[in-house]
Scaffold this motif. Sequence first.
Motif, PDB file in Angstrom:
ATOM      1  N   LYS A 136      -7.955 -13.217   6.736  1.00 61.09           N
ATOM      2  CA  LYS A 136      -6.857 -13.344   5.770  1.00 61.09           C
ATOM      3  C   LYS A 136      -7.318 -12.917   4.378  1.00 61.09           C
ATOM      4  CE  LYS A 136      -5.668 -17.748   5.959  1.00 61.09           C
ATOM      5  NZ  LYS A 136      -4.862 -18.929   5.596  1.00 61.09           N
TER       6      LYS A 136
ATOM      7  N   ARG B 290     -11.236 -24.507  19.043  1.00 60.57           N
ATOM      8  CA  ARG B 290     -12.212 -25.434  18.451  1.00 60.57           C
ATOM      9  C   ARG B 290     -12.553 -26.457  19.522  1.00 60.57           C
ATOM     10  NH1 ARG B 290      -9.606 -26.410  12.365  1.00 60.57           N
ATOM     11  NH2 ARG B 290      -9.329 -24.208  11.911  1.00 60.57           N
TER      12      ARG B 290
ATOM     13  N   ARG C  90      -9.153 -19.713  -3.039  1.00 64.93           N
ATOM     14  CA  ARG C  90     -10.411 -19.201  -2.458  1.00 64.93           C
ATOM     15  C   ARG C  90     -11.438 -18.776  -3.493  1.00 64.93           C
ATOM     16  NH1 ARG C  90      -8.579 -21.293   2.180  1.00 64.93           N
ATOM     17  NH2 ARG C  90      -6.620 -20.343   2.749  1.00 64.93           N
TER      18      ARG C  90
HETATM   19  N1  ASP Z   1      -6.252 -22.215   7.762  1.00 68.85           N
HETATM   20  C1  ASP Z   1      -7.128 -22.885   6.842  1.00 68.85           C
HETATM   21  C2  ASP Z   1      -7.032 -22.272   5.492  1.00 68.85           C
HETATM   22  O1  ASP Z   1      -6.224 -21.383   5.278  1.00 68.85           O
HETATM   23  C3  ASP Z   1      -8.518 -22.906   7.337  1.00 68.85           C
HETATM   24  C4  ASP Z   1      -8.603 -23.834   8.518  1.00 68.85           C
HETATM   25  O2  ASP Z   1      -8.089 -23.475   9.563  1.00 68.85           O
HETATM   26  O3  ASP Z   1      -9.133 -24.939   8.359  1.00 68.85           O
HETATM   27  O4  ASP Z   1      -7.763 -22.698   4.616  1.00 68.85           O
END
Ligand code: ASP
Length: 296
Positions: free
Chosen positions: A68, A87, A224
């Motif tokens: 992403k 997981r 991020r």
């Molecule tokens: N999808 C989460 C995120 O965008 C990451 C995760 O799956 O914990 O931070």
Amino acid sequence: MTTKVLSYTLNSLVSKLIESGFVWTLPVILSKSTDPLWPDPGASIEKRIEAEIYGHQVRMTTSMIIHKMVFCSLLHPKLFIVSPNVRIEKRERQKTGWHAYEFTQLDFEIQNGDFETVKKMVEKLLQDLIHDVRRDLYDDTKNNGLLKHIELPKKGFPIFDAQELQRSHGQYWEDEIIRSIKTPVWVRNIPREFYDFEDTETGKWDNYDLFVPKYGEILSGAKREWEYEKIIRKMKRDGVNVDLYKELLYLAKEGKLAPSAGAGIGIERLVTWLCDAKNIERVQPFPKIPGVVLDL
Ligand code: ASP
Ligand code: MG
């Protein structure tokens, strides 16, 4: 009924995201760079599924976070994926009714986004979804009370700080919050993986989870990190294998990684909450419960 709500939920979320300018892209199943799920106090991983292909070691997707970040830096500023996440949770999580060793995440990312952007968007997505399910599935739902248990705040969802919750309720603050809240709430500032933004001056983490009453976390996300020096420093601090993240590190070093924010919605968890189902097992057509491998 859960099957119908699941289908309705996917359609509603996907349509609304596309209407607001997101592109829908494909999931990745095997890659070198997947979510380390470490360090994360909430993670409980028994093993990671790895395979050797063409002489390279790849892992099964634990989340599409790395992809992403790259996609929204290089290809399109707003994207989402409906992706399977594997997981392999520890067997003791069989009893929680809330964990699955394979589940579906609607994962989205927004270039230059922040908590406010994500909060506003997610709250509206949920308000619309709940409103539309009540309207369109009314005849199906009135007999079994579907969605009657759901309460949404008039204004924005309340916000808590995880460190403060820990100070007042101890290490089991999650259980306490799940029991005491009446509406969905945001929980911020949770120390975890290198890719979530950490303010080195205040020590606070610019991340957020969404908790719902009785069940728990249905969404997890963050602003991020995008700066090379900080990412590499955090990876080394956490003992993350830098060789697995070569492309991400290369882009960061070249200054090509864009600041972004995003989150992933656990689809089965969202539907469990919507249906007030007994456990996540009731919502997965082919359940993947820790410790249990079915014949199909
Ligand atoms: N999808 C989460 C995120 O965008 C990451 C995760 O799956 O914990 O931070
Ligand atoms: Mg995570």
